[in-house]
Design a protein around this motif. Structure first.
Motif, short mmCIF file in Angstrom:
data_model
loop_
_atom_site.label_atom_id
_atom_site.label_comp_id
_atom_site.label_asym_id
_atom_site.label_seq_id
_atom_site.Cartn_x
_atom_site.Cartn_y
_atom_site.Cartn_z
N CYS A 137 -1.78 -4.56 6.66
CA CYS A 137 -2.09 -3.74 7.84
C CYS A 137 -3.13 -2.65 7.55
N VAL A 138 -4.18 -3.02 6.84
CA VAL A 138 -5.20 -2.03 6.48
C VAL A 138 -5.87 -1.46 7.72
N GLY A 139 -6.26 -2.32 8.67
CA GLY A 139 -6.94 -1.85 9.87
C GLY A 139 -6.13 -0.88 10.68
N SER A 140 -4.88 -1.21 10.92
CA SER A 140 -4.03 -0.31 11.72
C SER A 140 -3.60 0.91 10.91
N ARG A 141 -3.40 0.77 9.60
CA ARG A 141 -3.05 1.93 8.76
C ARG A 141 -4.17 2.97 8.78
N LEU A 142 -5.42 2.50 8.63
CA LEU A 142 -6.55 3.43 8.68
C LEU A 142 -6.61 4.13 10.02
N THR A 143 -6.46 3.36 11.09
CA THR A 143 -6.55 3.93 12.43
C THR A 143 -5.49 4.99 12.67
N ALA A 144 -4.28 4.72 12.19
CA ALA A 144 -3.16 5.64 12.41
C ALA A 144 -3.11 6.77 11.39
N GLY A 145 -4.04 6.79 10.44
CA GLY A 145 -4.03 7.83 9.42
C GLY A 145 -2.97 7.64 8.36
N ARG A 146 -2.45 6.43 8.23
CA ARG A 146 -1.43 6.15 7.22
C ARG A 146 -2.04 5.56 5.95
N LEU A 147 -3.35 5.46 5.93
CA LEU A 147 -4.11 5.09 4.74
C LEU A 147 -5.38 5.92 4.75
N THR A 148 -5.59 6.72 3.73
CA THR A 148 -6.76 7.58 3.71
C THR A 148 -8.00 6.80 3.27
N LYS A 149 -9.15 7.37 3.56
CA LYS A 149 -10.40 6.76 3.14
C LYS A 149 -10.44 6.63 1.62
N GLU A 150 -9.97 7.66 0.93
CA GLU A 150 -9.98 7.63 -0.53
C GLU A 150 -9.07 6.53 -1.07
N GLN A 151 -7.91 6.37 -0.47
CA GLN A 151 -7.01 5.29 -0.89
C GLN A 151 -7.61 3.92 -0.60
N ALA A 152 -8.24 3.78 0.55
CA ALA A 152 -8.86 2.50 0.91
C ALA A 152 -9.97 2.14 -0.06
N TYR A 153 -10.72 3.14 -0.51
CA TYR A 153 -11.82 2.88 -1.42
C TYR A 153 -11.34 2.39 -2.80
N GLU A 154 -10.08 2.64 -3.11
CA GLU A 154 -9.53 2.19 -4.39
C GLU A 154 -9.07 0.74 -4.35
N LEU A 155 -8.97 0.16 -3.16
CA LEU A 155 -8.47 -1.22 -3.04
C LEU A 155 -9.52 -2.19 -3.57
N ARG A 156 -9.04 -3.16 -4.35
CA ARG A 156 -9.92 -4.19 -4.91
C ARG A 156 -9.25 -5.55 -4.86
N ASP A 157 -10.08 -6.59 -4.71
CA ASP A 157 -9.53 -7.94 -4.68
C ASP A 157 -9.43 -8.50 -6.11
N ALA A 158 -9.03 -9.76 -6.22
CA ALA A 158 -8.82 -10.36 -7.53
C ALA A 158 -10.09 -10.46 -8.35
N ASP A 159 -11.24 -10.43 -7.68
CA ASP A 159 -12.53 -10.50 -8.39
C ASP A 159 -13.12 -9.13 -8.68
N GLY A 160 -12.37 -8.07 -8.37
CA GLY A 160 -12.85 -6.73 -8.62
C GLY A 160 -13.73 -6.16 -7.54
N VAL A 161 -13.88 -6.87 -6.42
CA VAL A 161 -14.70 -6.39 -5.31
C VAL A 161 -13.89 -5.36 -4.54
N SER A 162 -14.48 -4.19 -4.31
CA SER A 162 -13.77 -3.14 -3.60
C SER A 162 -13.83 -3.37 -2.09
N LEU A 163 -12.92 -2.73 -1.37
CA LEU A 163 -12.91 -2.84 0.09
C LEU A 163 -14.24 -2.39 0.69
N PRO A 164 -14.80 -1.23 0.30
CA PRO A 164 -16.09 -0.85 0.89
C PRO A 164 -17.20 -1.84 0.57
N GLN A 165 -17.20 -2.41 -0.62
CA GLN A 165 -18.21 -3.41 -0.96
C GLN A 165 -18.08 -4.64 -0.06
N ALA A 166 -16.84 -5.07 0.17
CA ALA A 166 -16.60 -6.24 1.02
C ALA A 166 -17.02 -5.98 2.46
#
Length: 409
Positions: A137-166
């Protein structure tokens, strides 16, 4: 694939011209991960549906899609929809059923000649399943303020690609992500239709049900660190094999869940160095645990970790446990739930669920509710997930009735 295509055109019966697009864009790709080519195909399909119905299409700062009828700024809007992404090798109904049914319900209301008295929108929330970046629920968490921008930027997939890069690679601006209280303030009610992820409706003989609550649930990462060595030459007594501790922890999780009447699952694992002839140096396992109430969940989680640390100490393994996400129990807005029940009739069953949804994330900010459509297999997050034609149609009609009661009277 045949079953998936059949489900798609059944739900598109109000707009036969778009059956092929739905089948190709939603259901034949069973790894619809966020910000990938498959996701882009689904997003294009959503936009086509919105424009074909003369709805105002927009994408919000977090990549969620919206199709508006009426002026959003007027406030007190009625919104419906779900998500289009999937888990690995998922089914055709989890998520897409709610989005396709939303467009079909709008078609049904227009065929009835009803007039909307409140703004209305259909939405597709991004990255609901968390299959790529590990957080649901990344999209709704961000919208509701239950996931911060800083926390979202730390998310990475199995190949090491970050959420902002994707996001940037997919053509979206990651700098814009973050809480969107102004958008949420425009919404008076959000109703999400979803295929049931269980067999309660099949056992009761009902095609459609109303959600009462979502169980508290979360995800925990267990890191078992041992010592890499040769699988053929290292004596058993000399080994520090983290796979043994992981295996014993999996069994302990099953035992603790059974005792508490809960569910606990290690469904994902990563091994280093991941060689057939090598004793692992690290085993990383992800635990998903859910229970009917917080006390039961706390008991399960504590029991699993205690048992795992005992196993680790016995085998000389270093253990680290990290809670990656958590959602407390969600009681859907009683007033909205009662209003929906009055529309659908007192015999419509009301049931809880162990599955998380965008409606649950948004429930702290706006009134939310859910409808479930019968799944005779009881299977979800699998290609065996299914809903029969008559039940899908019943879901569309029930959603249309609910929307008419909320937005057109």
């Amino acid at each position: 694939a045949i079953r998936d295509r059949q489900a798609a055109w059944v739900l598109a019966r109000h707009d036969a011209r778009l059956r092929a697009e739905i089948a190709r864009g939603l259901t034949t790709v069973l790894r619809r991960y966020a910000w990938t080519g498959a996701d882009a195909d689904c997003r294009l399909w959503f936009r086509m549906q919105a424009e074909a119905r003369r709805l105002n299409y927009e994408v919000d700062r977090n990549g969620n899609q919206w199709a508006w009828l009426g002026d959003p700024a007027a406030g007190d809007a009625v919104v419906t929809g779900s998500h289009l992404d999937s888990v690995p090798d998922g089914g055709a109904f989890d998520g897409p059923l709610g989005v396709v049914s939303a467009f079909a319900a709008l078609d049904e209301l227009r065929s009835r000649g009803v007039q909307f008295k409140r703004p209305f929108a259909i939405t597709n929330f991004g990255d609901e399943e968390g299959a790529r970046f590990g957080l649901a629920c990344v999209g709704s968490r961000l919208t509701a303020g239950r996931l911060t921008k800083e926390q979202a930027y730390e998310l990475r997939d199995a190949d090491g690609v970050s959420l902002p890069q994707a996001m940037e690679a997919a053509g979206y601006d990651p700098e814009a992500i973050g809480p969107d209280p102004e958008r949420l303030a425009r919404i008076g009610a959000f109703v999400e239709l979803h295929v049931e992820q269980g067999r309660a409706l099949d056992l009761s003989g009902d095609a459609v049900g109303i959600a009462s609550a979502i169980w508290p649930h979360g995800r925990w990462r267990y890191d078992f660190a041992g010592e890499a060595n040769h699988a053929g030459t290292t004596r058993l007594v000399d080994r520090r094999d983290p796979m043994l501790t992981y295996a014993e922890t999996v069994l302990s999780a099953r035992r603790e869940a059974e005792l508490a009447g809960a569910v606990a699952t290690f469904g994902k694992i990563a091994v280093e160095p991941n060689g057939v002839n090598a004793i692992p140096s690290l085993v990383r396992g992800w635990l998903d645990a859910r229970a009917a109430d917080q006390d039961a969940l706390d008991t399960v989680i504590a029991g699993i970790e205690t048992a795992s640390r005992d196993h680790a100490a016995r085998h000389g393994i270093d253990l680290t446990v990290v809670r990656e996400s958590f959602t407390p129990v969600v009681e859907f807005a009683h007033a909205l739930r009662d209003e929906i029940a009055s529309v659908l009739g007192e015999k419509t069953p009301v049931l809880g669920t162990g599955a998380g949804h965008d409606a649950g994330i948004l429930s702290e900010s706006i009134p939310t509710a859910m409808l479930f459509v019968r799944n005779p297999t009881g299977v979800s997050h699998s290609p065996a997930e299914f809903a029969a034609e008559d039940d899908c149609v019943a879901g569309v009609l029930a959603l249309a009735d609910v929307l008419e009661g909320l937005a057109c009277r």
